[in-house]
Write an enzyme that holds these catalytic residues in place. Sequence first.
Site, PDB file in Angstrom:
ATOM      1  CE1 TYR A   1      73.755  81.480  15.546  1.00 27.06           C
ATOM      2  CE2 TYR A   1      74.580  79.516  16.629  1.00 27.06           C
ATOM      3  CZ  TYR A   1      73.541  80.389  16.357  1.00 27.06           C
ATOM      4  OH  TYR A   1      72.297  80.175  16.886  1.00 27.06           O
TER       5      TYR A   1
ATOM      6  CG  HIS B   1      68.882  87.471  17.893  1.00 29.71           C
ATOM      7  ND1 HIS B   1      68.655  86.362  18.660  1.00 29.71           N
ATOM      8  CD2 HIS B   1      67.759  88.226  17.976  1.00 29.71           C
ATOM      9  CE1 HIS B   1      67.445  86.428  19.198  1.00 29.71           C
ATOM     10  NE2 HIS B   1      66.883  87.555  18.787  1.00 29.71           N
TER      11      HIS B   1
ATOM     12  N   PRO C   1      71.275  69.920  15.309  1.00 30.70           N
ATOM     13  CG  PRO C   1      69.423  69.909  16.699  1.00 30.70           C
ATOM     14  CD  PRO C   1      70.390  69.001  16.020  1.00 30.70           C
TER      15      PRO C   1
ATOM     16  CE  LYS D   1      76.281  77.324  10.609  1.00 31.14           C
ATOM     17  NZ  LYS D   1      75.832  78.661  10.332  1.00 31.14           N
TER      18      LYS D   1
ATOM     19  CE1 TYR E   1      73.085  78.958  20.285  1.00 39.29           C
ATOM     20  CE2 TYR E   1      73.022  76.565  20.095  1.00 39.29           C
ATOM     21  CZ  TYR E   1      72.799  77.826  19.555  1.00 39.29           C
ATOM     22  OH  TYR E   1      72.286  77.936  18.278  1.00 39.29           O
TER      23      TYR E   1
HETATM   24  C1  PHB Z   1      65.374  76.893  17.417  1.00 38.62           C
HETATM   25  O1  PHB Z   1      64.996  78.047  17.694  1.00 38.62           O
HETATM   26  O2  PHB Z   1      64.569  75.951  17.193  1.00 38.62           O
HETATM   27  C2  PHB Z   1      66.854  76.614  17.357  1.00 38.62           C
HETATM   28  C3  PHB Z   1      67.742  77.671  17.445  1.00 38.62           C
HETATM   29  C4  PHB Z   1      69.116  77.418  17.385  1.00 38.62           C
HETATM   30  C5  PHB Z   1      69.567  76.117  17.246  1.00 38.62           C
HETATM   31  C6  PHB Z   1      68.662  75.045  17.145  1.00 38.62           C
HETATM   32  C7  PHB Z   1      67.297  75.300  17.201  1.00 38.62           C
HETATM   33  O3  PHB Z   1      70.915  75.857  17.201  1.00 38.62           O
END
Ligand code: PHB
Length: 389
Positions: A384, A72, A292, A296, A200
């Site tokens: 990130y 990505h 999460p 990280k 997000y």
């Molecule tokens: C996930 O795909 O489980 C996931 C992806 C990004 C995040 C947290 C969880 O920041």
Amino acid sequence: MKTQVAIIGAGPAGLLLGQLLHHHGIDAVIIEQRSPDYVLSRIRAGVLEQGTVEILEGLGVADRLHAEGLVHDGVELSCEGERLRINFRELIGKTVTVYGQTEVTRDLMEARASKGLTTIYEAESVELHDVHGDSPFVRYTKNGQAHKVSCSIIAGCDGYHGVSRKSVLPSAITTYERVYDFGWLGVLADVPPCAEELIYANSERGFALCSMRSLTRSRYYVQVPVAERVEDWSDDRFWEELRRRVGEDVASRITTGPSLEKSVAPLRSFVAEPMRFGKLFLAGDAAHIVPPTGAKGLNLAVSDVYYLTQTLSEYFRSPSESVLDSYSVRALKRVWKAERFSWWMTSQLHHFPGSDAFSRRMQRSELEYLFRSENAQKVLAENYVGLPL
Ligand code: PHB
Ligand code: APR
């Protein structure tokens, strides 16, 4: 049994440490309390920093990652209908790879087994001994038989609830913690993702995240009160709430389906300092937890064991206390930067129950600045994709 390094825990930190140590000619035994199937059954995040991918490539355990992982170039932020794409490749020249932690764990398990390296699964009553002496050892029982593993070093890779950190004298350890009064309700479903990249979303109703495991399997989350019971959330209720938080355009592209897994996870920021106690070294979730939101957790476990391998490789060549001390100092520098970024992402994207009007305006101002400043977007992108190792 004797070995150079006794590793407690066969999660990503323990398995990767075992692989890295083997690559450096250092013998290690992993002692895990659960079965391999149980370890693989845990559903965890799935975003790998470029540095993590490169470490796995260096060990020759990235074939499936390259075949099945999704590279990505960016992520999308959505705030009350306004959307912003953070283009990592354009801003920072790096990418992330979406590949489930379960798959990383499976690949590392298979690599370890293929080299005939020793992993003790379903070990019970694991105890650490003589951590501050010259002859540390680990005791455990299995099938009613008592066992002892003599070693030079113990690596505590046994997660937040493990025995390693709890073996340290309380006076020798300092902990820092922020417990958030909300959690993430997550759903895994065999439906195609609603977008090519992660989204997000910050909405009045709370945070939501649109993620994926492959082009046919999606992972979604919505913020819920910390005491929320997963039994109170039918699939239909989840899909409806998710759609209300991501805006009409994204909502129109969400394919729903039966949940394969549904659970509520609490959010916490936590750091234990230092990460070395005599011949015991903590790595991964045993030493720190991040919410999460910044993806990280796994990547910090990777950088810990990368640094620990360099420390132990130098130590076994030329034993010295100063070499052993370098691990904690070096690892914590990166841990705290990841803690800050994870706390910042969480603070900007979630609805904080009981926050005052000023705090809500600060959050909105921060997001408005981010949406209009390429410099601010570059800072987010740099963190990130993962700061340099
Ligand atoms: C996930 O795909 O489980 C996931 C992806 C990004 C995040 C947290 C969880 O920041
Ligand atoms: N004895 C032996 N093994 C133990 C003990 C114990 N007393 N306690 C826990 N374990 C094992 C667990 O069963 C687990 O398999 O240690 C392992 C720890 O693995 P993780 O909790 O996955 O921690 P880590 O390897 O540091 O990986 C961090 O995993 O939980 C996610 O979000 C986290 O992505 C991050 C990653």
